[in-house]
Structures are given as structure tokens and as C-alpha cells.
Design a protein around this motif. Structure first.
Motif, PDB file in Angstrom:
ATOM      1  N   MET A 192      11.688   8.403  -4.425  1.00 43.80           N
ATOM      2  CA  MET A 192      10.979   7.128  -4.472  1.00 43.80           C
ATOM      3  C   MET A 192      11.986   5.980  -4.421  1.00 43.80           C
ATOM      4  SD  MET A 192       7.644   7.857  -5.023  1.00 43.80           S
ATOM      5  CE  MET A 192       6.926   6.450  -5.896  1.00 43.80           C
ATOM      6  N   PHE A 193      11.467   4.785  -4.131  1.00 39.32           N
ATOM      7  CA  PHE A 193      12.277   3.560  -4.183  1.00 39.32           C
ATOM      8  C   PHE A 193      11.568   2.617  -5.148  1.00 39.32           C
ATOM      9  CE2 PHE A 193      14.491   0.131  -1.316  1.00 39.32           C
ATOM     10  CZ  PHE A 193      15.218  -0.296  -2.415  1.00 39.32           C
ATOM     11  N   GLY A 197      10.171  -6.491 -10.187  1.00 37.31           N
ATOM     12  CA  GLY A 197       9.280  -7.535  -9.693  1.00 37.31           C
ATOM     13  C   GLY A 197       7.961  -6.991  -9.182  1.00 37.31           C
ATOM     14  N   ASN A 198       7.118  -7.899  -8.710  1.00 39.21           N
ATOM     15  CA  ASN A 198       5.789  -7.554  -8.236  1.00 39.21           C
ATOM     16  C   ASN A 198       5.724  -7.470  -6.718  1.00 39.21           C
ATOM     17  OD1 ASN A 198       4.616  -7.573 -10.899  1.00 39.21           O
ATOM     18  ND2 ASN A 198       4.727  -9.820 -10.834  1.00 39.21           N
ATOM     19  N   PRO A 199       4.697  -6.809  -6.177  1.00 37.64           N
ATOM     20  CA  PRO A 199       4.541  -6.767  -4.714  1.00 37.64           C
ATOM     21  C   PRO A 199       4.437  -8.184  -4.159  1.00 37.64           C
ATOM     22  CG  PRO A 199       3.029  -5.235  -5.784  1.00 37.64           C
ATOM     23  CD  PRO A 199       3.629  -6.068  -6.872  1.00 37.64           C
ATOM     24  N   ASP A 200       4.889  -8.382  -2.922  1.00 39.29           N
ATOM     25  CA  ASP A 200       4.755  -9.710  -2.325  1.00 39.29           C
ATOM     26  C   ASP A 200       4.296  -9.592  -0.877  1.00 39.29           C
ATOM     27  OD1 ASP A 200       7.123  -9.851  -0.430  1.00 39.29           O
ATOM     28  OD2 ASP A 200       8.179  -9.471  -2.305  1.00 39.29           O
ATOM     29  N   SER A 201       3.830 -10.701  -0.360  1.00 37.58           N
ATOM     30  CA  SER A 201       3.180 -10.717   0.958  1.00 37.58           C
ATOM     31  C   SER A 201       4.140 -10.444   2.104  1.00 37.58           C
ATOM     32  CB  SER A 201       2.502 -12.078   1.172  1.00 37.58           C
ATOM     33  OG  SER A 201       3.452 -13.128   1.066  1.00 37.58           O
ATOM     34  N   GLU A 202       5.434 -10.614   1.889  1.00 35.49           N
ATOM     35  CA  GLU A 202       6.402 -10.357   2.951  1.00 35.49           C
ATOM     36  C   GLU A 202       6.773  -8.881   3.028  1.00 35.49           C
ATOM     37  OE1 GLU A 202       9.818 -12.838   3.291  1.00 35.49           O
ATOM     38  OE2 GLU A 202       8.715 -14.669   2.814  1.00 35.49           O
ATOM     39  N   LEU A 203       6.922  -8.241   1.886  1.00 34.07           N
ATOM     40  CA  LEU A 203       7.379  -6.854   1.876  1.00 34.07           C
ATOM     41  C   LEU A 203       6.249  -5.853   2.130  1.00 34.07           C
ATOM     42  CD1 LEU A 203       9.975  -6.740  -1.062  1.00 34.07           C
ATOM     43  CD2 LEU A 203      10.392  -6.983   1.398  1.00 34.07           C
ATOM     44  N   GLU A 204       5.064  -6.145   1.658  1.00 35.49           N
ATOM     45  CA  GLU A 204       3.978  -5.174   1.786  1.00 35.49           C
ATOM     46  C   GLU A 204       3.662  -4.789   3.239  1.00 35.49           C
ATOM     47  OE1 GLU A 204       0.794  -6.640  -0.905  1.00 35.49           O
ATOM     48  OE2 GLU A 204       1.178  -4.734  -1.938  1.00 35.49           O
ATOM     49  N   PRO A 205       3.583  -5.755   4.194  1.00 40.86           N
ATOM     50  CA  PRO A 205       3.350  -5.352   5.593  1.00 40.86           C
ATOM     51  C   PRO A 205       4.467  -4.450   6.126  1.00 40.86           C
ATOM     52  CG  PRO A 205       2.934  -7.694   5.310  1.00 40.86           C
ATOM     53  CD  PRO A 205       3.579  -7.222   4.049  1.00 40.86           C
ATOM     54  N   LEU A 206       5.707  -4.729   5.746  1.00 40.90           N
ATOM     55  CA  LEU A 206       6.825  -3.892   6.192  1.00 40.90           C
ATOM     56  C   LEU A 206       6.693  -2.481   5.628  1.00 40.90           C
ATOM     57  CD1 LEU A 206       9.593  -3.402   7.510  1.00 40.90           C
ATOM     58  CD2 LEU A 206      10.642  -4.314   5.409  1.00 40.90           C
ATOM     59  N   ILE A 207       6.393  -2.400   4.351  1.00 38.34           N
ATOM     60  CA  ILE A 207       6.234  -1.089   3.702  1.00 38.34           C
ATOM     61  C   ILE A 207       5.117  -0.286   4.372  1.00 38.34           C
ATOM     62  CG2 ILE A 207       5.513   0.038   1.543  1.00 38.34           C
ATOM     63  CD1 ILE A 207       6.960  -2.320   0.088  1.00 38.34           C
ATOM     64  N   SER A 209       4.039  -0.669   7.494  1.00 40.86           N
ATOM     65  CA  SER A 209       4.439  -0.291   8.859  1.00 40.86           C
ATOM     66  C   SER A 209       5.433   0.866   8.858  1.00 40.86           C
ATOM     67  CB  SER A 209       5.049  -1.498   9.591  1.00 40.86           C
ATOM     68  OG  SER A 209       6.315  -1.841   9.027  1.00 40.86           O
ATOM     69  N   LEU A 210       6.206   0.988   7.781  1.00 40.00           N
ATOM     70  CA  LEU A 210       7.168   2.087   7.665  1.00 40.00           C
ATOM     71  C   LEU A 210       6.516   3.373   7.161  1.00 40.00           C
ATOM     72  CD1 LEU A 210      10.170   0.131   6.042  1.00 40.00           C
ATOM     73  CD2 LEU A 210      10.085   1.054   8.387  1.00 40.00           C
ATOM     74  N   GLY A 211       5.283   3.261   6.677  1.00 40.16           N
ATOM     75  CA  GLY A 211       4.556   4.423   6.196  1.00 40.16           C
ATOM     76  C   GLY A 211       5.077   4.978   4.880  1.00 40.16           C
ATOM     77  N   ILE A 212       5.611   4.094   4.032  1.00 44.03           N
ATOM     78  CA  ILE A 212       6.183   4.565   2.757  1.00 44.03           C
ATOM     79  C   ILE A 212       5.446   3.967   1.554  1.00 44.03           C
ATOM     80  CG2 ILE A 212       8.488   5.126   3.623  1.00 44.03           C
ATOM     81  CD1 ILE A 212       9.412   2.339   2.701  1.00 44.03           C
ATOM     82  N   GLN A 213       4.144   3.649   1.752  1.00 41.32           N
ATOM     83  CA  GLN A 213       3.384   3.033   0.667  1.00 41.32           C
ATOM     84  C   GLN A 213       3.412   3.870  -0.609  1.00 41.32           C
ATOM     85  OE1 GLN A 213       2.403   3.767   3.797  1.00 41.32           O
ATOM     86  NE2 GLN A 213       0.589   2.595   4.410  1.00 41.32           N
TER      87      GLN A 213
END
Length: 333
Positions: A192-193, A197-207, A209-213
Motif C-alpha cells: 500500500m501507499f 492528510g486528506n484526499p484532494d481533488s488533484e490527486l484522486e483523478p490521478l489515483i 486513472s492509475l487504477g490504484i484506488q
């Protein structure tokens, strides 16, 4: 007649940040033979009028010297002043206004200081080369590491092995590159990674798209007392920043017996001192290869643990505070 010397301190920097940590440790080890006054203004830390406010605070004070743990010097001062510049991030990762303000205001006022403290030789070189601050005016004093990291034996309870990132989300932290490298790394999917901090609107779409939710977890705000076991439980700490003045997570992780993957640029190789895996932070493939090495090369992994513990023992907040107070009091009166 006044006998004991008085220090005026900009206490507005107290808080749960790297600067706040430095401030707290310096105050914890403050000499008892002195008396202390504190800046009374509640002006925001980023306010452009701060130098003027500090000048007025000094004017009404009976202190013998002024000290600030961060980059804002007074616009004018009847007494010697010492302040700390941690890095020149404002010139590279903030707005154009920040850059102009730093170059035209902060740099000019800084040259009037009795001494400027900075936290690495990398930052000192930047102050000299970019802002034209005289070399002799600058004193390098490394940050410290709390003994609790070295002494702690507790681990954060996790059902999976995890890589850890501790810090803010500013652009220089290079989090998208670390997430991408983690997603691409040829390591077991159980890894895991975890990020502070909390989830944010910039990182969540990247996560997404990478399929690592399902392999990324945001831990929210982490209390200071919980940090040692969080580091201790991690397989490794990822801290591949594009630029740092120091990088506290590097030595905190090493003090916890946890290997560190960090950058081969800015202050980070200096602070790591050969005890961390340093990679090019601008190359996702380099970060990826480093992650794979920390999972697959057991001999190298153990070497990182041992070298990291040895390196971390070279840093202490008591040493940092002593050098800071020696600098504050040197030729001040």
C-alpha cells in the motif's frame, strides 16, 4: 539597572509545521539566564506588511535582540536581529508576486541582520548565489530529530506492508510522480501507499486513472505522538521532492529504522548522508526502480536500515537549539 538580557521572539510561528517544530525545540532549550518577550501582533504569517509590523514591535520593546524562526525579518530595528531562512521555495513554486517580494524586500532586509540561520549548505548556497547574501552572514544549523523516533518500538497496525509519505501537497513535493512510480512498480499488489492528510481533488483523478484506488490510503491529520510508530511500521518512506531546504521526514524515518527513498537533488543527499536511496525525482522510472529495489533487494534494505540509524544519531534538537542560542547571543550585546 537592567541586569539580565531580554530576547524578543516572533512566536507566531508556533504550530504543527516544520518551522513550528524548530520554534518549539529552540524554546524548549532556551537559556534560563535570559528573559523573554514575544511579538504581540496576531498578523497572519504570510502578510506582506509583516516586516513593518515587526519593526514596530521592536520599537516598543525593551529587548536586546530579536529572533525569528522563519524568513520574515523586520523592516527596521534598533537592536540586532537574527532569523532563519529554511529554503527559497518562494522563488520557484509560488506566485510571481512571492518571487518579487522575496528578491526585492526580504533579500534587502536580510543583509541588515546580525546573522541569518539556514538549515543546510544547499540553502546557504542558494542564499549566496541567488539573493546575493554575503557568505559570512549565514550560519548553517541542521534541524534535529526527536529521541522518541530512535527509542520507539511500536509499529502502526496495518494489514498490509506500506510505503509512507509524510508532508504537505505543494508542487515541490512531487507526489504525482511518486504515485505513478508506485503504480508502475513491479512489486506485490499487497503493498500500500499511505499518505498524511486528506484526499484532494488533484490527486484522486490521478489515483483513479492509475487504477490504484484500493492501494492508496490517506491518513488524515497525524498527531506528533503518532508519527514514530507510523514510520516504524512502514516498509519504507518515499520523499522524492523536487526541492527541500532540509527534509525532516528523511531523518525521522531513518531514526525509526525505516529506509528512505529520496531525491538526488537539492539538500536531500546532504541530509541523507549516504544512508538513503537517492534517485532523480524528475524521472518516474528512477523512482519506480528505487521502489522495486527496496522490495526485492534484502541485503540493500538491511544496509539502509543500519546506515539510516547511524546517520540519524548525528542529529538532535538539543544540538540544534544550542547552536541557535549560541548564534543569537554571539556579539548581540
Amino acid at each position: 539597572m537592567k541586569s539580565e538580557k531580554t530576547i524578543l521572539i516572533d512566536s507566531r510561528w508556533a504550530g504543527n509545521t516544520g518551522i513550528g517544530r524548530l520554534y518549539q525545540e529552540v524554546i524548549n532549550y532556551a537559556p534560563s539566564a535570559l528573559s523573554y518577550e514575544y511579538v504581540e501582533s496576531k498578523m497572519g504569517l504570510g502578510n506582506l506588511l509583516t516586516p513593518l509590523m515587526l519593526g514596530e514591535e521592536i520599537k516598543k520593546s525593551n529587548a536586546d535582540v530579536f529572533y525569528s524562526p522563519s524568513f520574515m525579518p523586520p523592516a527596521f530595528s534598533k537592536i540586532p536581529f537574527i532569523f532563519t531562512v529554511h529554503d527559497l521555495m518562494h522563488l520557484f513554486y509560488y506566485s510571481k508576486l512571492h518571487k518579487i517580494y522575496y528578491e526585492q524586500i526580504i533579500a534587502r532586509l536580510a543583509k541588515k541582520a546580525q546573522k541569518i540561520i539556514t538549515v543546510s549548505h544547499f540553502s546557504k548556497n542558494q542564499l549566496v548565489d541567488i539573493l546575493g547574501i554575503p557568505d559570512a552572514l549565514i550560519k548553517v544549523i541542521y534541524n534535529g530529530v526527536d529521541g522518541h523516533f530512535l527509542e520507539n518500538n511500536e509499529e502502526y497496525e496495518s494489514d498490509h506492508p506500506y510505503f509512507l509519505y509524510v508532508g504537505n501537497r505543494r508542487k515541490n513535493k512531487n507526489i504525482p510522480a511518486m504515485l505513478t512510480a508506485f503504480a508502475n512498480a513491479k512489486i506485490p499488489n499487497e503493498f500500500m501507499f499511505y499518505l498524511s492528510g486528506n484526499p484532494d481533488s488533484e490527486l484522486e483523478p490521478l489515483i483513479n486513472s492509475l487504477g490504484i484506488q484500493k492501494r492508496v490510503r490517506f491518513l488524515g491529520f497525524i498527531e506528533e505522538q503518532d508519527l514514530p510508530k507510523l514510520y516504524k511500521g512502514a516498509h519504507a518512506t518515499l520523499f522524492a521532492s523536487l526541492m527541500e531546504g532540509f527534509g525532516l521526514p528523511v531523518i525521522e524515518s531513518m531514526a525509526s529504522g525505516t529506509p528512505v527513498l529520496t531525491s538526488s537533488t537539492s539538500s536531500l543527499p546532504e541530509i541523507a548522508g549516504g544512508a538513503a536511496l537517492c534517485v532523480d525525482p524528475t524521472e518516474v522510472s528512477a523512482i519506480q526502480t528505487g521502489i522495486e529495489k527496496l522490495v526485492n533487494d534484502e541485503v540493500f534494505y538491511v544496509e539502509c536500515v543500519l546506515k539510516g540509524l547511524e546517520r540519524a544519531r548525528e542529529f538532535s534538537w538539543e544540538k540544534t537549539a544550542k547552536e541557535t542560542w549560541d548564534t543569537i547571543l554571539s556579539k548581540s550585546f
